[in-house]
Scaffold this motif. Structure first.
Motif, PDB file in Angstrom:
ATOM      1  N   VAL A  73      52.414   6.545  65.932  1.00 24.62           N
ATOM      2  CA  VAL A  73      51.681   7.066  67.076  1.00 24.62           C
ATOM      3  C   VAL A  73      50.191   6.809  66.848  1.00 24.62           C
ATOM      4  N   ARG A  74      49.502   6.403  67.910  1.00 23.81           N
ATOM      5  CA  ARG A  74      48.061   6.179  67.843  1.00 23.81           C
ATOM      6  C   ARG A  74      47.442   6.572  69.168  1.00 23.81           C
ATOM      7  N   MET A 129      38.681  20.230  64.402  1.00 24.89           N
ATOM      8  CA  MET A 129      37.864  20.006  63.214  1.00 24.89           C
ATOM      9  C   MET A 129      38.730  19.291  62.183  1.00 24.89           C
ATOM     10  N   ALA A 130      38.218  18.195  61.634  1.00 27.04           N
ATOM     11  CA  ALA A 130      38.908  17.510  60.535  1.00 27.04           C
ATOM     12  C   ALA A 130      38.343  18.061  59.239  1.00 27.04           C
ATOM     13  N   ALA A 143      41.767  14.318  56.176  1.00 24.26           N
ATOM     14  CA  ALA A 143      41.884  14.484  57.622  1.00 24.26           C
ATOM     15  C   ALA A 143      40.840  13.659  58.352  1.00 24.26           C
ATOM     16  N   SER A 144      39.708  13.365  57.693  1.00 27.29           N
ATOM     17  CA  SER A 144      38.657  12.611  58.374  1.00 27.29           C
ATOM     18  C   SER A 144      38.941  11.114  58.371  1.00 27.29           C
ATOM     19  N   THR A 145      39.293  10.566  57.200  1.00 23.70           N
ATOM     20  CA  THR A 145      39.434   9.115  57.094  1.00 23.70           C
ATOM     21  C   THR A 145      40.687   8.679  56.350  1.00 23.70           C
ATOM     22  N   GLY A 146      41.484   9.594  55.877  1.00 21.64           N
ATOM     23  CA  GLY A 146      42.564   9.231  54.972  1.00 21.64           C
ATOM     24  C   GLY A 146      42.155   9.352  53.519  1.00 21.64           C
ATOM     25  N   ASP A 155      41.730  11.295  63.531  1.00 24.01           N
ATOM     26  CA  ASP A 155      41.219  10.783  64.797  1.00 24.01           C
ATOM     27  C   ASP A 155      41.954   9.528  65.252  1.00 24.01           C
ATOM     28  N   GLN A 156      42.877   9.027  64.444  1.00 23.10           N
ATOM     29  CA  GLN A 156      43.760   7.966  64.932  1.00 23.10           C
ATOM     30  C   GLN A 156      44.765   8.512  65.928  1.00 23.10           C
TER      31      GLN A 156
END
Lengths: 180, 196
Positions: free
Chosen positions: A155-156, B94-95, B100-103, B116-117
């Protein structure tokens, strides 16, 4: 310590053994792939071994060697306190080995994991499905020739931030260039 | 947004935003070790309740602020998307932490490179895990954003205080059981290792 276990093996089924050894106090038996189930059954049932516990079952990918995969069983005897490691080579073009689920129930999920991540099939397994990755996943991600940063998202967002540049940089500076 | 600008709605919008920023009900989507730091942030020493965000609701339908705490793996991403879709407008995300922000440092086959993906994120709190001070800083940044009407959902909905009709947000990709949002096979498989 578990040299007695190896002695039992060489007495009982010497034709199944390829190599016996010991490394840092761990006894190792490299056995033929088509006889691995017999060896495991002897280790479990013989009165002098009684390996009633399958501690771990995993696979190693020696990319570029033949046979490419090696299935590794770690066994333990709760009666004697012995440990032994049983290994069997599995070739790339026919990655099949006998299942140990009829000997130890603990082998069930471990073999599913090995199938999921390495693509080694276990013949006789009652329910050989993926266990960690999702059913739609293609390939076996812990194989050394699986692309290092390949992703198969389920999912994206349509406007998801691109991650291409970062990944490219990571691949460029990766220490593991052998498989690319 | 389409409404003619006028003094009273603007002031009313500010009042609504002020009320919303001090009454955030949080939904902690806690998947990893960052949750420990989140507990510490909620606890008496740092006391997130001072900012009005004291009340973790364990139902997305009662929450305004989705805090994604920890690593999101690809298998879990549809669940996160579904939780987000179940939250009522207006809502914020909120990440919490680098995963959670970038992996984070998980650049591999299984971890989603950032929440955010999958869902729109309003504020990112870096750290592995972030200190409670950072979380509070992020929360205050989010509160400023809410007051200025700059949240992702606020931007999409327009002014909530005026009589604009509620947008039908169902046109966003929803996940009933794998219709619009699920990628088909050709899109999904980058054999060459390229990440979308």
């Amino acid at each position: 310590m578990a040299q007695a276990v190896l002695d039992v093996l060489s007495k009982t089924i010497p034709d199944a053994l390829v190599e016996l050894g010991s490394y840092l106090g761990d006894e190792i038996a490299l056995v033929r792939r088509d006889r691995v189930h017999d060896v495991l059954a002897v280790l479990r049932d013989h009165d002098e071994t009684k390996m009633d516990m399958l501690v771990d079952l995993t696979v190693v990918d020696y990319l570029g060697q033949s046979p490419r995969f090696e299935v590794v069983y770690h066994l333990r005897s709760t009666a004697f306190g012995h440990r032994v490691r049983v290994k069997a080579g599995v070739p790339e073009d026919d990655p099949v080995i006998a299942s140990a689920t009829d000997l130890w129930k603990a082998a069930n999920w471990a073999e599913r994991e090995a199938w999921d991540l390495y693509g080694v099939r276990f013949e006789g397994h009652p329910d050989l499905r993926r266990i960690l990755m999702y059913a739609a996943f293609e390939g076996h991600p812990l194989r050394k020739d699986y692309p290092q940063n390949a992703r198969q998202p389920l999912v994206r967002r349509p406007d998801a931030p691109a991650t291409d540049a970062l990944t490219t940089t990571l691949r460029m500076h990766s220490h593991d260039r052998r498989v690319e | 947004m389409n409404q003619p600008a006028s003094y009273i709605p603007t002031k009313l919008q500010e009042a609504v935003n002020w009320a919303q920023k001090y009454s955030l009900f949080t939904y902690p989507f806690a998947t990893a070790c960052c949750a420990m730091e989140f507990m510490s942030t909620l606890g008496p020493r740092y006391d997130l309740a001072r900012f009005g965000a004291e009340f973790p609701r364990f139902s997305p339908r009662q929450a305004d602020l989705l805090i994604v705490i920890g690593t999101i793996v690809e298998r879990q991403a549809p669940v996160l998307r579904r939780v987000y879709d179940q939250m009522a407008d207006p809502k914020w995300v909120m990440a919490f932490g680098v995963c959670a922000s970038t992996g984070g440092f998980y650049q591999n086959y299984t971890v989603t490179p950032g929440a955010d993906q999958v869902i729109p994120v309003d504020v990112y709190v870096p750290g592995c895990p972030p200190r409670p001070e950072q979380v509070m800083d992020g929360l205050m940044a989010l509160m400023n954003r809410i007051q200025d009407h700059r949240g992702n959902v606020q931007r999409e909905l327009g002014p909530t205080a005026t009589a604009t009709p509620v947008l039908d947000r169902r046109r966003l990709p929803v996940l009933p059981d794998g219709t619009s949002m699920v990628l088909d096979k050709a899109q999904r498989m980058p054999k060459d290792g390229k990440v979308r």
